[in-house]
Design a protein around this motif. Structure first.
Motif, short mmCIF file in Angstrom:
data_model
loop_
_atom_site.label_atom_id
_atom_site.label_comp_id
_atom_site.label_asym_id
_atom_site.label_seq_id
_atom_site.Cartn_x
_atom_site.Cartn_y
_atom_site.Cartn_z
N LEU A 157 26.93 -43.83 29.74
CA LEU A 157 27.99 -42.97 29.22
C LEU A 157 28.19 -43.19 27.72
N ALA A 158 28.15 -44.45 27.30
CA ALA A 158 28.27 -44.72 25.86
C ALA A 158 27.10 -44.13 25.10
N GLU A 159 25.90 -44.25 25.66
CA GLU A 159 24.71 -43.70 25.00
C GLU A 159 24.78 -42.17 24.97
N THR A 160 25.31 -41.58 26.04
CA THR A 160 25.45 -40.12 26.07
C THR A 160 26.35 -39.64 24.95
N THR A 161 27.46 -40.33 24.76
CA THR A 161 28.40 -39.93 23.71
C THR A 161 27.75 -40.02 22.34
#
Length: 591
Positions: free
Chosen positions: A160-164
């Motif tokens: 999720l952090a990488e997606t953001t």
């Protein structure tokens, strides 16, 4: 006072993506901190403070390795043996477990960890470090198979952090979709299907991607236009495209009688891909549904779980915000370019002259530029030529450009005066009745003398010099007639603006242009001018339209971030319709 991520507010880099990133850190249900490219801690989220028993103030500014990383015995690890520090310094993504962090009370915290580089707008490289206590969650092997997630909790948070960070760093819709697919395939699925709702409310299957032979392969036969979204359909894709809810689906979902054209396409999708399990979620923007993302498994035997569905919904929520921003940017880009082109004139047909103009928007075309050109007949039979650049890249610059052009036309038509006098009046007027701070301009008039030759008289207000290219390939800059730019007001020198004149030989080409054709960051202007001179000379025999197109392609620096306007005027060679002769001239429109 601290920001949402625990960092001192007065240490935040102003004008960066930090506010948004601080919110992401605070929302993570795992410990997290940011480090720069020298492993210095720049931010700590509240849960990291709690897990480590250390306030952010005691960590920010210090070396993360020295303050936190230990071996199983509590000894400081040699820096060359620390995998977390190695990943940070290399600027790469990595993860691991069986690492220990030193708590504030001197005890050790066993953790699993994940490191990935990210963009926060900081002047130096930044990496995100996410860690999770190893003993704080039920081991996956102890969970029932139907509830067991595809990823561990740490991996989910890291994704999720990488997606953001990955999706918010581009404003190109196609690139955002490509990045989205690479984030989830093959990490979560064998297939990814993206259906988007266009601005015309039509559905377009933008991507059907399969992971095979260690590569992402598009299935073109399954991509393309889709039937409209049925209002009353309860089938999963139709509901997702209406923004209703995510769903777990399989080939059996579409085995019954189809209730719409979309259901027929979904059955064809499952038959062609061999997917035995899929999960689908809507992609929502702030105010509208943008589409849907479907993940499918054909090679991997395990089916998707409710936990996977919740993860996909988190991913599509972030993707929706990124796509909405990218679409807004593209919409502004189109509006800006359309507005700019409508502000620029069509060239007149002038006997004895061939004219071509080009306008090329800046790469960041959401900024309306102040570059412009103009050509128009004068009351005494001469032809006025102008190219200018209003300082700024916004709507005010565009409005100022239109005002300057219109005032210049009025003065030039009503007053048969030398170009320098017209520009002096224009300069005085722009200080009081135009929304222009500063601008540059070359203004000239072409007339036919008693011998039938074309003569250019011009003045230059702080603009790059015109270029005269003879038919034989000799090119020189017309550096005479140079004066200060417009808008200096009381700082303008007391001396009058100069005029200059020159004959335009038969077959020659006069080029007026803006600085975007020759300027590039870090490169001396003289180098750009010399490159333009050489290239223009080599194109001397090309027709005006081909001449202008080749100049834009060959002379404009690759690193240029400005828009470009140019006006090319060709004097016909002897034997053709001469200047002022009976043959018709041609005016090519801008593009």
């Amino acid at each position: 006072m601290t920001d949402p991520a625990g960092r001192q507010a007065d240490e935040l880099p102003r004008g960066t993506a930090w506010e948004a990133f601080g919110g992401v850190l605070a929302a993570l249900s795992a410990g997290a901190y940011l480090v720069d490219d020298s492993s210095r801690v720049t931010a700590v989220n509240p849960l990291a403070e709690e897990l480590l028993g250390r306030p952010a103030a005691g960590l920010v500014g210090g070396d993360a390795h020295d303050r936190l990383h230990r071996d199983r015995h509590g000894e400081t690890l040699p820096k060359t043996q620390c995998p977390v520090r190695e990943a940070v310094l290399a600027g790469r993504t990595a993860q691991g477990s069986d690492e220990w962090m030193l708590r504030g009370d001197g005890t050790l915290l066993p953790v699993s960890w994940f490191v990935t580089p990210c963009e926060t707008g900081a002047p130096h490289g930044t990496s995100l470090v996410v860690f999770h206590p190893l003993d704080s969650a039920c081991p996956p092997e102890e969970q029932p198979p139907e509830a067991r997630p595809s990823l561990t909790e740490l991996e989910r948070l890291a994704l999720l952090a990488e997606t953001t960070t990955t999706l918010t760093s581009t404003l190109d819709v196609d690139e955002a979709l490509s990045r989205l697919v690479r984030l989830v395939v093959p990490r979560l699925a064998d297939w990814a299907v993206v259906d988007l709702i266009t601005e015309g409310e039509e559905v377009w299957r933008s991507a059907v991607v399969h992971f095979e032979n260690d590569a992402l392969v598009h299935n073109d036969a399954l991509q393309g236009p889709m039937p409209p979204v049925p209002v009353g359909s309860m089938m999963p894709l139709s509901r997702a495209l209406r923004g209703v809810a995510p769903a777990l689906i399989g080939p059996e979902t579409y085995q019954g009688p189809p209730d719409s054209g979309i259901a027929v396409e979904q059955r064809r999708l499952f038959e062609a891909t061999g997917m035995h399990s899929a999960v689908i979620a809507p992609i929502r923007g702030l105010r509208e549904v943008l589409g849907a993302l479907t993940l499918g498994r054909s090679e991997r035997p395990e089916a998707f779980t409710p936990s996977d569905m919740a993860l996909l919904e988190d991913i599509t929520r972030r993707a929706g915000l990124a796509l909405a921003n990218a679409r807004l940017y593209e919409r502004q880009r189109k509006v800006a370019e359309t507005m700019q082109r409508h502000l620029l004139p069509q060239l007149p047909t002038v006997p004895g002259l061939e004219m071509t103009a080009r306008y090329l928007p800046a790469p960041d075309a959401s900024h309306v530029g102040g570059d412009w050109y103009d050509a128009f007949p004068l009351a005494d039979g001469a032809t006025a030529l102008a190219v200018g650049d209003v300082v700024g890249h916004d709507l005010e610059a565009a409005a100022g450009m239109a005002q300057l052009r219109n005032m210049l036309r009025a003065y030039a038509w009503s007053q048969q005066k030398p170009p320098s006098k017209i520009v002096e009046w224009l300069d005085d007027a722009s200080l009081h009745i135009a929304e222009v701070s500063m601008a540059t301009l070359v203004f000239g008039r072409v007339r036919v003398d008693g011998a039938g030759a074309s003569v250019l008289t011009w003045t230059n207000a702080g603009h790059p010099p015109p270029l005269l290219v003879t038919r034989e390939g000799s090119a020189r800059f017309l550096t005479e007639g140079a004066g200060v730019l417009l808008g200096l007001g009381a700082h303008r020198p007391p001396t009058a603006r100069p005029d200059a004149s020159t004959h335009l030989p038969p077959g020659s080409t006069l080029l007026l242009y803006t600085d975007g054709l020759v300027e590039a960051p870090g490169t001396p202007l003289d180098e750009g001018l010399e490159a333009l001179r050489r290239i223009a000379a080599s194109l001397a025999h090309r027709p005006p339209a081909a001449f202008a197109d080749a100049l834009l392609r060959l002379a404009r620096p690759a690193a240029n971030e400005d828009d470009v306007a140019l006006l090319a005027v060709r004097v016909p060679a002897r034997g053709r319709a001469g200047a002022g002769g009976p043959g018709p001239g041609r005016g090519a429109g801008a593009r």
